[in-house]
Design a protein around this motif. Sequence first.
Motif, short mmCIF file in Angstrom:
data_model
loop_
_atom_site.label_atom_id
_atom_site.label_comp_id
_atom_site.label_asym_id
_atom_site.label_seq_id
_atom_site.Cartn_x
_atom_site.Cartn_y
_atom_site.Cartn_z
N THR B 64 0.76 8.07 -4.60
CA THR B 64 1.95 8.33 -3.79
C THR B 64 1.60 9.07 -2.49
O THR B 64 2.23 8.84 -1.47
N LEU B 65 0.57 9.92 -2.55
CA LEU B 65 0.11 10.56 -1.30
C LEU B 65 -0.42 9.51 -0.33
O LEU B 65 -0.13 9.56 0.87
N PHE B 67 0.41 6.34 -0.29
CA PHE B 67 1.58 5.56 0.16
C PHE B 67 2.30 6.29 1.32
O PHE B 67 2.58 5.71 2.36
N GLU B 68 2.58 7.57 1.12
CA GLU B 68 3.29 8.34 2.16
C GLU B 68 2.44 8.47 3.43
O GLU B 68 2.96 8.39 4.54
N CYS B 80 7.92 7.81 5.40
CA CYS B 80 8.63 7.28 4.23
C CYS B 80 10.14 7.43 4.33
O CYS B 80 10.88 6.71 3.66
#
Lengths: 146, 146
Positions: B64-65, B67-68, B80
């Motif tokens: 998720t890091l 992705f962001e 995001c």
Amino acid sequence: MISPRCAACKYLRRRCPSDCIFSLYFPPNDPQRFACVHKIYGASNVAKILQQLPSNLRAQAADTLYFEAQYRIQDPVYGCVGIISQLYQQLHDAESELAKTQAEIAFLNCNPQEEVQPIEANYSANFNYLLPDQYCHPSTQNSWFS
Amino acid sequence: MISPRCAACKYLRRRCPSDCIFSLYFPPNDPQRFACVHKIYGASNVAKILQQLPSNLRAQAADTLYFEAQYRIQDPVYGCVGIISQLYQQLHDAESELAKTQAEIAFLNCNPQEEVQPIEANYSANFNYLLPDQYCHPSTQNSWFS
């Protein structure tokens, strides 16, 4: 008259220069806002992001960095991606419900004497239940992490 | 046999210790993944976030890091939060369409001889048009930045 240091310069225990990159977006009356982005991104990374933008876009960038930092502190595993997964799932549910309802209209048009019962309220547009165990819908993961 | 350094240790030009916090989540065959999170968060902040988590949650946190960070690099103003605004708007549109369709069913139930035309396809669940000028729907801003 000496102007007060911004929240960032106060936090970093330094003089606040007249051209401080933080001062407009991290006012002294909201120290938590800077503490939050500092914890997740670090001061130099926030400064870099703001400096690369034209000045009219910096306030919005500071707001979204703060928003993301808050969610990362609140949920260190998923951060903002947890909200995205939730909304994606809710949108999927709403679309399914919509397709079902449209099929019912088509049925009624073909069978005008029939009556369709109101749709059960199994779809709820409630944005407040951002629960960790609901974040990881498989279809969401496949779509967003590919 | 010397095991290869992970992408983080390669990037940081250091030896990769046996207990490296990055090695499991930033493999050497994907250097871009670490470069991306390093650019937005910095190595020490990523390490801090991972270290505070139990080991079974770290892979998801690294994902998720990443992705962001990707979205922040792609869109330095909204990151995001741009996706969240988009999905929120799409969900609002889907709900409106659903309410309209349910009202049509109620009408058909009360007027069984009438025929309702199929709903126009003005709602499109297309996640690919994340355009900057569509990010800031006023209702979205009010909801998410309050």
